[in-house]
Design an enzyme around this catalytic site. Structure first.
Site, PDB file in Angstrom:
ATOM      1  N   GLY A  12       0.798  -1.220   0.000  1.00 28.43           N
ATOM      2  CA  GLY A  12       0.000   0.000   0.000  1.00 28.43           C
ATOM      3  C   GLY A  12       0.828   1.266   0.000  1.00 28.43           C
ATOM      4  N   HIS A  64       8.140   6.706   5.766  1.00 29.74           N
ATOM      5  CA  HIS A  64       7.370   7.389   6.809  1.00 29.74           C
ATOM      6  C   HIS A  64       6.756   6.339   7.703  1.00 29.74           C
ATOM      7  CE1 HIS A  64       5.018   6.832   3.123  1.00 29.74           C
ATOM      8  NE2 HIS A  64       3.983   6.567   3.925  1.00 29.74           N
ATOM      9  N   LEU A  65       6.723   6.673   8.965  1.00 32.76           N
ATOM     10  CA  LEU A  65       6.084   5.823   9.960  1.00 32.76           C
ATOM     11  C   LEU A  65       4.676   6.375  10.169  1.00 32.76           C
ATOM     12  CD1 LEU A  65       7.142   3.441  11.657  1.00 32.76           C
ATOM     13  CD2 LEU A  65       7.902   5.124  13.356  1.00 32.76           C
TER      14      LEU A  65
HETATM   15  P1  DGP Z   1       1.658   5.166   2.264  1.00 34.54           P
HETATM   16  O1  DGP Z   1       0.414   4.687   1.547  1.00 34.54           O
HETATM   17  O2  DGP Z   1       2.138   4.203   3.344  1.00 34.54           O
HETATM   18  O3  DGP Z   1       2.729   5.570   1.290  1.00 34.54           O
HETATM   19  O4  DGP Z   1       1.208   6.475   3.044  1.00 34.54           O
HETATM   20  C1  DGP Z   1       1.130   7.725   2.451  1.00 34.54           C
HETATM   21  C2  DGP Z   1       0.231   8.558   3.302  1.00 34.54           C
HETATM   22  O5  DGP Z   1       0.435   9.920   2.951  1.00 34.54           O
HETATM   23  C3  DGP Z   1      -1.256   8.277   3.108  1.00 34.54           C
HETATM   24  O6  DGP Z   1      -1.814   7.826   4.340  1.00 34.54           O
HETATM   25  C4  DGP Z   1      -1.859   9.613   2.717  1.00 34.54           C
HETATM   26  C5  DGP Z   1      -0.780  10.600   3.072  1.00 34.54           C
HETATM   27  N1  DGP Z   1      -0.682  11.743   2.183  1.00 34.54           N
HETATM   28  C6  DGP Z   1      -0.665  11.717   0.832  1.00 34.54           C
HETATM   29  N2  DGP Z   1      -0.527  12.955   0.350  1.00 34.54           N
HETATM   30  C7  DGP Z   1      -0.433  13.781   1.431  1.00 34.54           C
HETATM   31  C8  DGP Z   1      -0.275  15.190   1.576  1.00 34.54           C
HETATM   32  O7  DGP Z   1      -0.165  15.952   0.620  1.00 34.54           O
HETATM   33  N3  DGP Z   1      -0.246  15.679   2.841  1.00 34.54           N
HETATM   34  C9  DGP Z   1      -0.357  14.867   3.930  1.00 34.54           C
HETATM   35  N4  DGP Z   1      -0.318  15.464   5.130  1.00 34.54           N
HETATM   36  N5  DGP Z   1      -0.503  13.539   3.828  1.00 34.54           N
HETATM   37  C10 DGP Z   1      -0.534  13.001   2.595  1.00 34.54           C
END
Ligand code: DGP
Length: 113
Positions: free
Chosen positions: A92, A99-100
């Site tokens: 996913g 990132h954690l």
């Molecule tokens: P993953 O799917 O493990 O790569 O998690 C990526 C996460 O990043 C997902 O939960 C949504 C978050 N995300 C995506 N775009 C942005 C953004 O522009 N800002 C923030 N704060 N979170 C974001």
């Protein structure tokens, strides 16, 4: 191609920042999957957990310590929370800068699906 989380770390894009030091930043996930959903991100660009070098081991530990700090700030440390790092598409992972995920504020299920 620009990295989304590098741009957030460099303040070129906005985020709701909860913690920051010279090595890492923690901010609210824009698509929260739980009442508390925080991303803890190293400022160093590392694409996936597969690219973590032995030199980065302290940095990964630092991410966990920041997650603990933010869980305490959010008042969920004692109740419990979940830490997740996705690696590559089948897990996913969508943002290729490690990132954690720190998730809490509700009962978590297992297996996670
Ligand atoms: P993953 O799917 O493990 O790569 O998690 C990526 C996460 O990043 C997902 O939960 C949504 C978050 N995300 C995506 N775009 C942005 C953004 O522009 N800002 C923030 N704060 N979170 C974001």
């Amino acid at each position: 191609m620009k990295c989304l989380f590098c741009e957030i770390a460099e303040k070129k894009l906005p985020a709701r920042i909860l913690f920051e030091d010279v090595h890492a930043i923690a901010f609210e996930d824009v698509y929260p999957q739980a009442p508390v959903h925080v991303l803890v991100v190293p400022k160093k660009h590392i694409s996936t957990s597969l690219e973590i070098n032995p030199d980065d081991n302290w940095l990964v530990g630092h991410l966990f310590q920041i997650a603990n700090t933010v869980a305490g700030q959010k008042g969920i440390a004692e109740r419990g929370f979940r830490l997740v790092m996705n690696t590559n598409p089948e897990s996913g992972q969508t943002v290729f800068h490690i990132h954690l995920h720190m998730l809490g504020g509700r009962v978590m299920h297992w297996p996670p699906g």
